[in-house]
Motif scaffolding. Structure first.
Motif, PDB file in Angstrom:
ATOM      1  N   VAL A 182      68.635  47.479  -2.891  1.00 42.82           N
ATOM      2  CA  VAL A 182      67.891  46.609  -3.811  1.00 42.82           C
ATOM      3  C   VAL A 182      67.932  47.251  -5.192  1.00 42.82           C
ATOM      4  O   VAL A 182      67.099  48.100  -5.519  1.00 42.82           O
ATOM      5  CB  VAL A 182      66.437  46.403  -3.354  1.00 42.82           C
ATOM      6  N   PRO A 183      68.913  46.905  -6.011  1.00 41.76           N
ATOM      7  CA  PRO A 183      69.033  47.555  -7.326  1.00 41.76           C
ATOM      8  C   PRO A 183      68.004  47.107  -8.345  1.00 41.76           C
ATOM      9  O   PRO A 183      67.689  47.845  -9.286  1.00 41.76           O
ATOM     10  CB  PRO A 183      70.449  47.168  -7.781  1.00 41.76           C
ATOM     11  N   TYR A 231      69.694  41.911  -4.393  1.00 42.18           N
ATOM     12  CA  TYR A 231      70.044  42.820  -3.308  1.00 42.18           C
ATOM     13  C   TYR A 231      71.534  42.745  -3.031  1.00 42.18           C
ATOM     14  O   TYR A 231      72.202  41.756  -3.318  1.00 42.18           O
ATOM     15  CB  TYR A 231      69.230  42.518  -2.047  1.00 42.18           C
ATOM     16  N   GLU A 232      72.050  43.829  -2.467  1.00 40.37           N
ATOM     17  CA  GLU A 232      73.478  43.921  -2.173  1.00 40.37           C
ATOM     18  C   GLU A 232      73.675  44.276  -0.708  1.00 40.37           C
ATOM     19  O   GLU A 232      73.200  45.320  -0.232  1.00 40.37           O
ATOM     20  CB  GLU A 232      74.134  44.981  -3.066  1.00 40.37           C
ATOM     21  N   VAL A 233      74.354  43.389   0.032  1.00 42.06           N
ATOM     22  CA  VAL A 233      74.713  43.653   1.428  1.00 42.06           C
ATOM     23  C   VAL A 233      76.032  44.415   1.425  1.00 42.06           C
ATOM     24  O   VAL A 233      77.045  43.932   0.912  1.00 42.06           O
ATOM     25  CB  VAL A 233      74.849  42.330   2.223  1.00 42.06           C
ATOM     26  N   LEU A 234      76.017  45.645   1.945  1.00 42.59           N
ATOM     27  CA  LEU A 234      77.177  46.528   1.849  1.00 42.59           C
ATOM     28  C   LEU A 234      78.142  46.361   3.005  1.00 42.59           C
ATOM     29  O   LEU A 234      79.323  46.728   2.891  1.00 42.59           O
ATOM     30  CB  LEU A 234      76.704  47.987   1.771  1.00 42.59           C
ATOM     31  N   GLU A 235      77.660  45.865   4.135  1.00 38.96           N
ATOM     32  CA  GLU A 235      78.532  45.644   5.294  1.00 38.96           C
ATOM     33  C   GLU A 235      77.918  44.544   6.150  1.00 38.96           C
ATOM     34  O   GLU A 235      76.741  44.198   5.986  1.00 38.96           O
ATOM     35  CB  GLU A 235      78.698  46.921   6.102  1.00 38.96           C
ATOM     36  N   PRO A 256      78.912  40.921   3.452  1.00 39.87           N
ATOM     37  CA  PRO A 256      78.802  41.737   2.232  1.00 39.87           C
ATOM     38  C   PRO A 256      78.851  40.888   0.968  1.00 39.87           C
ATOM     39  O   PRO A 256      79.533  39.864   0.906  1.00 39.87           O
ATOM     40  CB  PRO A 256      80.009  42.673   2.323  1.00 39.87           C
ATOM     41  N   GLY A 257      78.115  41.324  -0.040  1.00 44.76           N
ATOM     42  CA  GLY A 257      78.072  40.623  -1.312  1.00 44.76           C
ATOM     43  C   GLY A 257      76.777  40.905  -2.038  1.00 44.76           C
ATOM     44  O   GLY A 257      75.857  41.530  -1.498  1.00 44.76           O
ATOM     45  N   THR A 258      76.681  40.457  -3.290  1.00 46.34           N
ATOM     46  CA  THR A 258      75.470  40.614  -4.090  1.00 46.34           C
ATOM     47  C   THR A 258      74.758  39.270  -4.172  1.00 46.34           C
ATOM     48  O   THR A 258      75.376  38.250  -4.508  1.00 46.34           O
ATOM     49  CB  THR A 258      75.802  41.124  -5.499  1.00 46.34           C
ATOM     50  N   TYR A 259      73.454  39.284  -3.892  1.00 45.73           N
ATOM     51  CA  TYR A 259      72.685  38.049  -3.806  1.00 45.73           C
ATOM     52  C   TYR A 259      71.368  38.217  -4.552  1.00 45.73           C
ATOM     53  O   TYR A 259      71.010  39.309  -5.002  1.00 45.73           O
ATOM     54  CB  TYR A 259      72.404  37.682  -2.346  1.00 45.73           C
ATOM     55  N   GLU A 260      70.634  37.114  -4.655  1.00 42.91           N
ATOM     56  CA  GLU A 260      69.333  37.149  -5.336  1.00 42.91           C
ATOM     57  C   GLU A 260      68.359  36.231  -4.600  1.00 42.91           C
ATOM     58  O   GLU A 260      68.675  35.081  -4.289  1.00 42.91           O
ATOM     59  CB  GLU A 260      69.485  36.698  -6.781  1.00 42.91           C
ATOM     60  N   LEU A 261      67.174  36.756  -4.314  1.00 43.10           N
ATOM     61  CA  LEU A 261      66.089  35.976  -3.726  1.00 43.10           C
ATOM     62  C   LEU A 261      65.069  35.704  -4.820  1.00 43.10           C
ATOM     63  O   LEU A 261      64.602  36.632  -5.492  1.00 43.10           O
ATOM     64  CB  LEU A 261      65.421  36.740  -2.580  1.00 43.10           C
ATOM     65  N   ASN A 262      64.709  34.430  -5.015  1.00 43.82           N
ATOM     66  CA  ASN A 262      63.714  34.061  -6.013  1.00 43.82           C
ATOM     67  C   ASN A 262      62.503  33.442  -5.314  1.00 43.82           C
ATOM     68  O   ASN A 262      62.648  32.515  -4.516  1.00 43.82           O
ATOM     69  CB  ASN A 262      64.304  33.062  -7.013  1.00 43.82           C
ATOM     70  N   ILE A 292      75.931  42.561   8.628  1.00 42.34           N
ATOM     71  CA  ILE A 292      74.622  42.982   9.108  1.00 42.34           C
ATOM     72  C   ILE A 292      74.103  42.008  10.152  1.00 42.34           C
ATOM     73  O   ILE A 292      74.489  40.833  10.185  1.00 42.34           O
ATOM     74  CB  ILE A 292      73.634  43.076   7.901  1.00 42.34           C
ATOM     75  N   GLU A 293      73.237  42.509  11.034  1.00 44.74           N
ATOM     76  CA  GLU A 293      72.563  41.656  12.013  1.00 44.74           C
ATOM     77  C   GLU A 293      71.506  40.810  11.297  1.00 44.74           C
ATOM     78  O   GLU A 293      71.136  41.117  10.151  1.00 44.74           O
ATOM     79  CB  GLU A 293      71.893  42.529  13.087  1.00 44.74           C
ATOM     80  N   PRO A 294      71.022  39.742  11.951  1.00 46.49           N
ATOM     81  CA  PRO A 294      69.979  38.924  11.320  1.00 46.49           C
ATOM     82  C   PRO A 294      68.813  39.774  10.821  1.00 46.49           C
ATOM     83  O   PRO A 294      68.311  40.652  11.521  1.00 46.49           O
ATOM     84  CB  PRO A 294      69.551  37.979  12.448  1.00 46.49           C
ATOM     85  N   TRP A 295      68.369  39.500   9.595  1.00 52.53           N
ATOM     86  CA  TRP A 295      67.357  40.336   8.955  1.00 52.53           C
ATOM     87  C   TRP A 295      66.500  39.472   8.048  1.00 52.53           C
ATOM     88  O   TRP A 295      66.719  38.268   7.898  1.00 52.53           O
ATOM     89  CB  TRP A 295      68.022  41.471   8.177  1.00 52.53           C
ATOM     90  N   LEU A 296      65.495  40.106   7.457  1.00 50.37           N
ATOM     91  CA  LEU A 296      64.574  39.376   6.585  1.00 50.37           C
ATOM     92  C   LEU A 296      64.080  40.289   5.473  1.00 50.37           C
ATOM     93  O   LEU A 296      64.208  41.514   5.532  1.00 50.37           O
ATOM     94  CB  LEU A 296      63.405  38.803   7.390  1.00 50.37           C
TER      95      LEU A 296
END
Length: 408
Positions: free
Chosen positions: A267-268, A295-299, A334-340, A301-305
């Motif tokens: 979480v940058p 947030y950035e998913v690096l690999e 993987p990728g960079t995302y944003e939660l608002n 991942i299993e379902p998460w929250l």
């Protein structure tokens, strides 16, 4: 008129010697090389502070920061390696479970023993005895040897004795975390009474809620050094920052050792904005508060929250929720995302707040916690105080005439 000082701590340091020898035999064999088989650990380093009468001071910090050591030095339980400590008035201390109690004596006998240690005569203890037993709530076990007591019963009796010896200074070290909820409420009420009577309290606690509610001054310690001494809300922000710094140092140490800590998500950045805020960023009443979590998913991942919480300056949760409750499904690739997240027409009271962000698998295992992730300020309303704002109406009306008996 200046308030008199009840505790004066001047340039206090405390050193403990840690022996590497694992047995007495090794110590004897290595006697001539003793210095090579021991390390110096400085639990306190050049601590200076004055505590005035009638204040409630909290000592906080992570485990091993020196809080309990400082409290024991103030209480005269251990002597500083360097520096001086002076106190005035009658002191009572609750520094560890069962301290000052003899396990083979009954509760009754330990009340008299502990009271004598704290400076009461037998006749004074006789006068307070029924109140002490009633406050402890262990009347049925008062003539039982205390070695058969539970930890809660120990604390009940020890606290009851300490608060009934009429102390000018009360030292408390985490023991209030033991005991059931009704007894903890009784302890908090007694401490509030002490504060109203102008007594001095020095408290060690890991509970931000407890420190924020009780203390008018907080000292933050880290590795034996003082990071902050003053406002409780600011102190708890410094404390949280020290936890973050500790985590960073831990990661740097792992990287230096060639085994960096592995995160599948990072979480940058977390930002807070509002639909109505002034040039200083202070958020207006009833505005929409927007929290953006990058947030950035690096690999894969299993379902998460993701969990987002709004907290007061002293760490009390005002509101929390998760993406699962919001109906949001988070990406697994993987990728960079944003939660608002938008908090519509907020009802927060005036003051400082923080946002904490937690990442976890749906199975429950924690991935990452960022606390605080961001901070923000809400403008005062001018009516009332608190973590939330309520619309309040009031009126005054006469319901009966005054009675004639001496009332004009």
């Amino acid at each position: 008129m200046t308030t008199p000082t009840i505790i004066h701590v001047e340039d206090v340091s405390k050193r403990f010697v840690m022996h590497k020898d694992k047995s007495i035999k090794e110590r004897i064999l290595n006697f001539s090389r003793a210095r090579k088989h021991q390390d110096d650990f400085w639990a306190l380093k050049d601590i200076s502070l004055d505590i005035t009468m009638g204040t409630t001071v909290g000592l906080v910090g992570h485990n091993g920061s020196g809080k309990s050591t400082l409290l024991k030095v103030v209480g005269g339980i251990i002597q500083p390696t360097t520096g001086n400590v002076s106190r005035r008035g009658r002191m009572a201390a609750l520094l560890e479970l069962g301290a000052g109690f003899h396990p083979d004596l009954t509760g009754r006998e330990n009340v008299y023993l502990n009271s004598a240690i704290l400076g009461l005569s037998r006749s004074e203890t006789d006068r307070y005895f029924d109140e002490i037993v009633d406050f402890s709530g262990i009347e049925d076990f008062i003539d039982t040897q205390v070695k058969f007591y539970s930890s809660g019963m120990y604390v009940r009796l020890a606290f009851a004795v300490a608060v009934h010896v009429d102390p000018d200074l009360l030292l408390v070290d985490e023991v209030l975390a033991v005991g059931d909820e009704p007894f903890q409420r009784k302890c908090m009420a007694k401490i509030a009474q002490f504060q109203a009577e102008g007594r001095t309290i020095v408290l060690v606690s890991h509970s931000a809620e407890q420190v924020g509610a009780l203390c008018d001054r907080v000292v933050v310690l880290e590795h034996g050094e003082m990071l902050h001494d003053g406002d409780p809300a600011q102190a708890l922000r410094v404390l949280r920052g020290s936890f973050s710094d500790e985590a960073v140092r831990h990661e740097e140490k792992l990287e230096a050792e060639g085994r960096p800590e592995h995160h599948v998500v990072e979480v940058p950045q977390v930002t807070v904005t509002a639909s109505d805020q002034d040039t200083d960023g202070i958020i207006a009443p009833r505005a929409d508060i927007h929290v953006s979590v990058q947030y950035e998913v690096l690999e894969t991942i299993e379902p998460w929250l993701i969990g987002v919480a709004l907290e007061t300056a002293v760490g009390n949760v005002v509101y929390r929720m998760t993406t699962r409750e919001l109906g949001e499904t988070l990406p697994l690739q993987p990728g960079t995302y944003e939660l608002n997240v938008t908090f519509k027409n907020h009802n927060l009271g005036g003051g400082s707040y923080s946002v904490s962000v937690g990442l976890a698998y749906e199975s429950g295992a924690t991935i990452l916690v960022v606390n605080p992730a961001a901070t923000f300020e809400v403008a005062d309303y001018g009516i009332g105080r608190g973590a939330i704002r309520l619309d309040v109406e009031s009126s005054v009306k006469r319901i009966a005439a005054a009675r004639a008996a001496g009332i004009s």
